[in-house]
Scaffold this active site. Structure first.
Site, PDB file in Angstrom:
ATOM      1  N   TYR A 105       0.113 -55.555  23.246  1.00 27.65           N
ATOM      2  CA  TYR A 105       1.004 -56.633  22.810  1.00 27.65           C
ATOM      3  C   TYR A 105       2.288 -56.026  22.260  1.00 27.65           C
ATOM      4  O   TYR A 105       2.375 -55.668  21.097  1.00 27.65           O
ATOM      5  CB  TYR A 105       0.301 -57.474  21.747  1.00 27.65           C
ATOM      6  CG  TYR A 105       1.090 -58.684  21.283  1.00 27.65           C
ATOM      7  CD1 TYR A 105       1.536 -59.633  22.187  1.00 27.65           C
ATOM      8  CD2 TYR A 105       1.375 -58.884  19.932  1.00 27.65           C
ATOM      9  CE1 TYR A 105       2.247 -60.742  21.768  1.00 27.65           C
ATOM     10  CE2 TYR A 105       2.089 -59.992  19.499  1.00 27.65           C
ATOM     11  CZ  TYR A 105       2.521 -60.920  20.421  1.00 27.65           C
ATOM     12  OH  TYR A 105       3.233 -62.022  20.000  1.00 27.65           O
ATOM     13  N   TYR A 109       4.821 -63.633  30.146  1.00 28.67           N
ATOM     14  CA  TYR A 109       4.501 -63.497  28.723  1.00 28.67           C
ATOM     15  C   TYR A 109       3.249 -64.308  28.416  1.00 28.67           C
ATOM     16  O   TYR A 109       3.204 -65.522  28.638  1.00 28.67           O
ATOM     17  CB  TYR A 109       5.671 -64.000  27.886  1.00 28.67           C
ATOM     18  CG  TYR A 109       5.618 -63.596  26.445  1.00 28.67           C
ATOM     19  CD1 TYR A 109       6.280 -62.460  26.004  1.00 28.67           C
ATOM     20  CD2 TYR A 109       4.921 -64.352  25.509  1.00 28.67           C
ATOM     21  CE1 TYR A 109       6.246 -62.089  24.664  1.00 28.67           C
ATOM     22  CE2 TYR A 109       4.879 -63.989  24.169  1.00 28.67           C
ATOM     23  CZ  TYR A 109       5.547 -62.861  23.754  1.00 28.67           C
ATOM     24  OH  TYR A 109       5.518 -62.500  22.435  1.00 28.67           O
TER      25      TYR A 109
END
Ligand SMILES: [Zn+2]
Lengths: 395, 137
Positions: free
Chosen positions: A345, A295
């Site tokens: 994203y 992440y």
């Protein structure tokens, strides 16, 4: 003795929309990803008996996915349903709870869905995550001390965290830049990536400051889009159309509030606890990991997460990435689709989706050795963390 | 105290935080403190995040601390803030951390670990704690 959850489930379906300025409702985006995932898994809609839903930022600002997605999709056979939110750690968590439900006999094919549409026509990407700056009301009480100090958006806490790492350990701006440039190199090979123009370290340093020590190129994109993933029992997965991606390990770690006294949230994250749990379950250690999908809301997040997974010692993340080992051709290929910095994203669905693509061997020119794939998710100013260890090999 | 344009988004005191803002107006950094385990509470909250007690008192903190971390903001989020400006987290000697700005120091001279002390700035109807470097005696 092997962990009872190790290898009992596999990822059998993946569906994604186009990413970026796609101006559709989150239900419409989700439905497209779901239809793609169901077809990808060779299933019919009525085979889906579990649904886990996660909304992105629009889950709090308006327009995000709700439990109403079930009715929009017309799913009638659910034996498992929930709307979950632990920020960027949710995607990995959905796969974890799906695995547990499958093992417990609660469900067979569990659909995990994320959709977000914070980008509006005619507005900047920054407007999507600005926070209290645009709130016309006066903030109440001491919570208002943040806005009164000009502490806005998600960029601020990550800049503060990166600054502390630099001060404690001598981490350099170049270390962050090398992460950004390496991921862009991966993105040039990803047809779904929003940013595919190569960049250099000079471009990185020349990109404008957002909040020092973060340049624009240290910060993730903002994207509209959706990702849907189907988790099924491992023994079923063998007879389904796609190469199964088995779930060997999983973990979570949640150190909590980033502002409290005594917390070292800036440099020691929940990833350390999640890593211990997941490594033990999968029977592997950092030296067994062949690629990472981490992440990366910010470049710094990649650096500190690598430390907490034990790839190097605490504080040595900077020197660890210095030789470009995360980039194409490197010894630890990381964020091989370009990640949230350069591709798209979708909160924790970004690393998860790329982990699935790599696990299937569908990476094309960006395919890497996929025996043991680490997928991580974090959120809430490094407050929450969850991970998966995936593999194309049965446990 | 210095008079400043009342244009930044200043907080509105509520019931729980009023002693903090009243203290600031009187030139004192007032913090909640747990009666049962002595933990300082910041922000003001009904329950202690260490022992969950709901018993508390308000005490004056020393007003001294160190820069825990900081960033230099270049993005214009709000028109009242002239970029670049520092966003700083001060770790008080008592332990809690306060989001604030440093004053009386150039951005390039700020460093993690810098010793700082509280000063108060008035914004219209609210006074806020800011911090400046502790000067050598
Ligand atoms: Zn207490």
């Amino acid at each position: 003795m092997a962990h009872p959850l190790r290898g009992v489930a596999a990822i059998t379906g993946l569906g994604m929309t186009a990413m970026g300025r796609i101006y559709r409702s989150t239900n419409e985006l989700a439905a497209e990803a779901v239809a793609t995932a169901i077809a990808d898994a060779g299933l019919r809609k009525d085979d889906i008996d579990g649904l886990l839903i996660n909304a992105g930022i629009t889950g709090t600002t308006g327009g995000g996915l709700t439990l109403g997605l079930q009715n929009y999709l017309g799913l009638k056979n659910l034996r498992l349903l929930n709307h979950m939110n632990a920020a960027g750690s949710t995607a990995a968590q959905m796969v974890q709870y799906a695995t547990m439900a499958i093992h417990a006999g609660m469900a067979t094919h569990v659909l995990c869905v994320f959709a977000d549409a914070p980008l509006k026509e005619g507005t900047s990407a920054g407007a999507a995550y600005g926070g209290a700056a645009r709130n016309p009301q006066r903030p109440k009480g001491m919570a208002g001390l943040y806005a009164a100090a000009g502490y806005f958006g998600a960029n601020t806490p990550y800049a503060l965290a990166a600054r502390r790492h630099m001060a404690l350990y001598g981490t350099k701006q170049d270390h962050l830049g090398i992460i950004a440039v390496g991921q862009r190199q991966w993105a040039t090979m990803n047809p779904l990536a929003q940013m595919r123009e190569p960049i250099t370290l000079e471009d990185y340093h020349a990109s404008r400051w957002i909040i020092e020590p973060l340049h624009l190129l240290d910060c993730c994109l903002v994207s509209n889009g959706a990702v849907a993933v189907i988790v099924s029992p491992a023994e079923r997965a063998r007879d389904m159309p796609q190469p199964p991606v088995y779930i060997h390990g999983m973990g979570q770690g949640h150190p909590g509030d980033s502002g409290r006294a005594g917390s070292e949230w800036e440099t020691e994250t929940g990833a350390r606890i999640a890593a211990e749990t997941a490594y033990r379950m999968a029977g592997v250690g950092p030296s067994d990991i062949t690629c990472c999908q981490i992440y990366d809301c910010y470049t710094y997040t990649v650096l500190v997460t690598l430390e907490d997974y034990g790839f190097c010692k605490k504080g040595e993340g900077g020197p660890f990435v210095e030789d470009w080992k995360l980039a194409p051709g490197g010894s630890l290929p990381t964020n091989t689709g370009g990640g949230e910095l350069s591709a798209y994203y979708m909160w924790g669905m970004t690393p998860l989706s790329e982990g699935i693509i790599q696990g299937r061997g569908h990476g094309g020119e960006r395919q890497v050795k996929n025996d043991v794939i680490l997928v991580t998710g974090n959120g809430g100013n490094l407050s929450y963390h969850a991970c998966l260890i995936l593999s194309p090999h049965p446990a | 105290m210095t008079e400043t344009q009342p244009t930044i988004p200043v907080p509105e005191p509520d019931e729980a935080s009023r002693p903090f803002f009243d203290g600031a107006a009187a030139g004192r950094l007032m913090l909640m403190r747990c009666i049962d385990c002595q933990t300082w509470r910041l922000p003001a909250r009904q329950h202690c995040d260490v022992c969950l007690s709901d018993r508390y008192t308000w005490e004056a903190a020393s007003g001294r601390g160190r820069v825990r971390t900081f960033g230099i903001m270049h993005q214009r989020y709000h028109p009242a803030f002239q970029v670049p400006y520092n966003v700083t987290v001060v770790e008080l000697d008592e332990g809690p951390r306060l989001p604030t700005n440093l004053v009386e120091v150039a951005n390039e001279d700020i460093y993690v670990g810098m010793s700082v002390e509280v000063v108060f700035e008035r914004y219209d109807d609210v006074t806020l704690p800011r911090f400046r470097p502790v000067r050598d005696l």
